[in-house]
Design a protein around this motif. Structure first.
Motif, PDB file in Angstrom:
ATOM      1  N   GLU A  64      46.074  -2.584  -1.786  1.00 53.13           N
ATOM      2  CA  GLU A  64      46.015  -3.423  -0.296  1.00 53.13           C
ATOM      3  C   GLU A  64      47.272  -4.212   0.049  1.00 53.13           C
ATOM      4  O   GLU A  64      47.615  -4.157  -1.071  1.00 53.13           O
ATOM      5  CB  GLU A  64      44.878  -3.918  -1.433  1.00 53.13           C
ATOM      6  N   ASN A  66      49.326  -4.015   3.835  1.00 53.37           N
ATOM      7  CA  ASN A  66      49.471  -3.698   5.271  1.00 53.37           C
ATOM      8  C   ASN A  66      50.567  -2.365   4.822  1.00 53.37           C
ATOM      9  O   ASN A  66      51.352  -1.907   4.275  1.00 53.37           O
ATOM     10  CB  ASN A  66      50.775  -4.799   5.653  1.00 53.37           C
ATOM     11  N   GLY A  69      47.446   3.860   8.703  1.00 52.24           N
ATOM     12  CA  GLY A  69      45.641   4.177   8.542  1.00 52.24           C
ATOM     13  C   GLY A  69      45.772   4.810   7.932  1.00 52.24           C
ATOM     14  O   GLY A  69      44.338   5.134   7.281  1.00 52.24           O
ATOM     15  N   LYS A  72      44.583   3.190   4.849  1.00 49.55           N
ATOM     16  CA  LYS A  72      43.470   2.086   5.019  1.00 49.55           C
ATOM     17  C   LYS A  72      42.354   3.440   5.269  1.00 49.55           C
ATOM     18  O   LYS A  72      41.235   2.960   4.353  1.00 49.55           O
ATOM     19  CB  LYS A  72      43.066   1.578   6.329  1.00 49.55           C
ATOM     20  N   LYS A  73      42.125   4.424   5.461  1.00 51.57           N
ATOM     21  CA  LYS A  73      40.814   5.451   5.358  1.00 51.57           C
ATOM     22  C   LYS A  73      40.805   5.445   3.657  1.00 51.57           C
ATOM     23  O   LYS A  73      39.797   5.958   3.100  1.00 51.57           O
ATOM     24  CB  LYS A  73      41.290   6.933   5.925  1.00 51.57           C
ATOM     25  N   GLN A  75      41.754   4.038   1.557  1.00 48.52           N
ATOM     26  CA  GLN A  75      40.920   2.270   0.238  1.00 48.52           C
ATOM     27  C   GLN A  75      39.539   2.218   0.816  1.00 48.52           C
ATOM     28  O   GLN A  75      38.919   2.191   0.035  1.00 48.52           O
ATOM     29  CB  GLN A  75      41.858   1.945   1.313  1.00 48.52           C
ATOM     30  N   THR A  76      39.116   2.844   2.090  1.00 47.03           N
ATOM     31  CA  THR A  76      38.077   2.798   2.621  1.00 47.03           C
ATOM     32  C   THR A  76      36.907   3.566   1.817  1.00 47.03           C
ATOM     33  O   THR A  76      35.718   3.320   1.100  1.00 47.03           O
ATOM     34  CB  THR A  76      37.567   3.031   4.265  1.00 47.03           C
TER      35      THR A  76
END
Length: 565
Positions: A64, A66, A69, A72-73, A75-76
């Protein structure tokens, strides 16, 4: 009256239908996975493991903050997988935490994570040519009662881009979480024996492996010294174990010791052999600069031959080699260290990486594994099923022994044609089936009333390099992580490979097979995004807004024209 309020009747009907659907949905629950690769469909093994969770199982995910991307993928995908687990069993409770949320506690937090072995990553964020450094914690911790387990979310892959690492990691997520859930919820049952008595590796040199195995299995040393006095009792005690590991023996086995290990396998026990058929050590070579490599006689040739394999007393030279770090220039404070490819230390990848065939679950989705002075394995024909897990590259060859090995060989630049047609030499083989005893139709070294010439189904893994399981030591003689080379700062997949071997041989619920799951994960090309940044904004934001405005103007004009008459 009925015709007076038809709208009210319809309203009540709609409300009743909505309430009925919601009530039914409370008891009838179904999720649909519409992805082509069924990445969100949990395997039956995962469902079996999670169904046994009767108390709250907490999952703290530290991915979690900043970051780029690609993360982020990851994480998702992690969140969606955990939602599948939670949908199956409401006792699964997860949360995403930013460890560095409080800037004033940053140093303390980092130290706590270092102490727990949760190593962070420094990643570079590049946005419109501006680069910034961010710290990412690709880890999760699973807690159940008083037990906890670490879950690595990002797989290490040397030389791979972050996007490639993320794709590999997403394929690994279900196994990683299911394995952690299994670790914290199940009591240890299987027993692993570390065989001693024939010059095997010291416990300190396999400490990281032992520590990891101990999380799921009982593990303890088992010496064969008592075979000389009471072989039958030694065999009886060894049969209480489920797996025996023989890590780099350097002294020959007696026939009685071989009979004990043979009958352990015949009676359904599983074994992992890590054997050096050639006497050559990197530590001594570093001290002397030159050594003679010669065959090592462990008195095991007839044993392996009977099972259907043979380790040749040769050394493998491989152009796809791992580096070694050697001192160059002046001695003293000005000494510089340079990395050179060392052809006697192959970088070995799973077989499917070379011929695109389906890999065994043990080596599926694995990165490179470091071998050192390894020997080729010859696979023979018999009724035992054999699977080559690892092999040298196509540009490798075997060198007969005795032979002289010199550190100056790092300066050699061999041509590929010297190796072409001699490579793909097996270095790790899985054997499965009903084994025939090496002492079948032979005089037994010791009398055994329960001797069996042919046994039950069992498994054996033969690895022709004892150093695959060996961890290095730091300056305080403390064990480093298995697979980490302190001289080059490279982390190889030796640990994951060895743990997979253990799990495969002892896994009754098929957990290891989840590793074979393949996921096709689309990743944005950041370079293309940067190059077409303005055009992409116009295409995705500007055009839709323009269309809405045009539609509004036209609609307003037509409406005024229609009603102005």
């Amino acid at each position: 009256m009925e015709n007076k309020n038809p709208n009210l009747k319809n309203l009540f009907t709609i409300i009743f239908i909505i309430m009925a659907v919601n009530f039914a949905g409370h008891f009838l629950f179904k999720r649909f996975d519409l992805t082509e690769d069924k990445r969100y469909t949990l395997s039956q093994t995962s469902l079996n493991i999670i169904s046994e969770v009767k108390e709250p199982l907490y999952v703290d995910v530290f991915l979690e903050g900043n970051f780029p991307g690609e993360f982020k993928k990851l994480q998702t995908e992690t969140q969606q997988l955990l939602e599948e687990f939670k949908a199956t069993n409401s006792n699964v409770i997860f949360q995403f935490i930013n460890p560095l949320d409080k800037e004033e506690d940053r140093d303390k937090t980092l130290q706590k994570f270092y102490d727990r072995g949760l190593m962070p990553l420094n990643v570079t964020m590049d946005e419109k040519g501006k680069q910034t450094q961010e710290i990412v914690f690709p880890w999760a911790v699973v807690s159940y009662g008083n037990k906890s387990a670490k879950v690595p979310l990002l797989k290490n892959m040397m030389g791979a881009s972050t996007a490639q690492k993320v794709v590999s990691s997403v394929q690994h997520l279900e196994y990683a979480f299911s394995n952690a859930f299994n670790t914290v919820t199940k009591t240890r049952e299987k027993k692993v024996a570390i065989i001693k008595g024939n010059g095997e590796l010291h416990d300190l040199l396999i400490a990281d492996f032992l520590k990891s195995v101990r999380e799921n299995y009982f593990i303890g040393p088992f010496t064969l010294d008592s075979v000389a006095k009471n072989p039958e009792n030694t065999l009886k005690e060894l049969k209480k174990y489920d797996l025996a590991i023989i890590a780099k023996p350097t002294e020959a086995f007696s026939d009685s010791e071989k009979q004990v290990l043979d009958q352990f396998l015949i009676n359904g026990g599983n074994t992992i052999w890590l054997v050096d058929q050639v006497n050559m050590e990197m530590d001594s070579l570093m001290e002397t600069g030159e050594n003679m490599a010669f065959p090592r006689d462990l008195n095991l040739n007839d044993l392996f031959f009977k099972y259907g394999v043979r380790i040749k007393p040769d050394l493998i030279k491989d152009i796809m080699a791992t580096p070694i770090s050697l001192a160059t220039g002046q001695q003293g404070s000005a000494t510089q260290y340079t990395k050179f490819p060392w052809l006697f230390s192959p970088m070995v990848y799973p077989v499917a990486n070379m011929d695109n065939s389906k890999t065994n679950a043990i080596v599926s989705n694995l990165d490179g594994i470091k071998f050192e002075f390894t020997n080729p394995i010859e696979v023979l024909k018999n009724d035992i099923k054999k699977t080559v897990l690892l092999q040298s590259s196509p540009y490798s060859k075997s060198v007969g022994t005795p032979t002289q090995v010199n550190l100056n060989m790092v300066e050699d630049r061999p041509e590929q044609k010297e190796f072409f047609g001699h490579g793909n030499l097996p270095v790790a083989v899985l054997l499965e089936g009903k084994f025939n005893s090496v002492y079948q139709n032979r005089v037994l070294p010791f009398a055994e009333k329960d001797f069996k010439p042919t046994g039950r189904d069992s498994k054996m893994i033969l690895i022709s390099d004892g150093d695959v399981i060996r961890n290095q030591l730091d300056k305080d003689y403390q064990p480093l992580e298995l697979g980490f080379d302190k001289w080059t700062n490279n982390l190889y997949a030796n640990k994951e490979f060895m743990l997979n071997c253990v799990n495969y041989l002892l896994d009754d619920n098929g957990l290891i097979n989840i590793r074979s799951k393949e996921v096709a994960l689309p990743i944005l090309d950041t370079q293309k995004v940067t190059e077409n940044y303005t055009f992409s904004q116009i295409q995705t934001i500007g055009i839709p807004i323009t269309l809405v405005l045009v539609f509004g103007i036209v609609f307003t004009f037509l409406r005024k024209k229609k009603y102005s008459k």
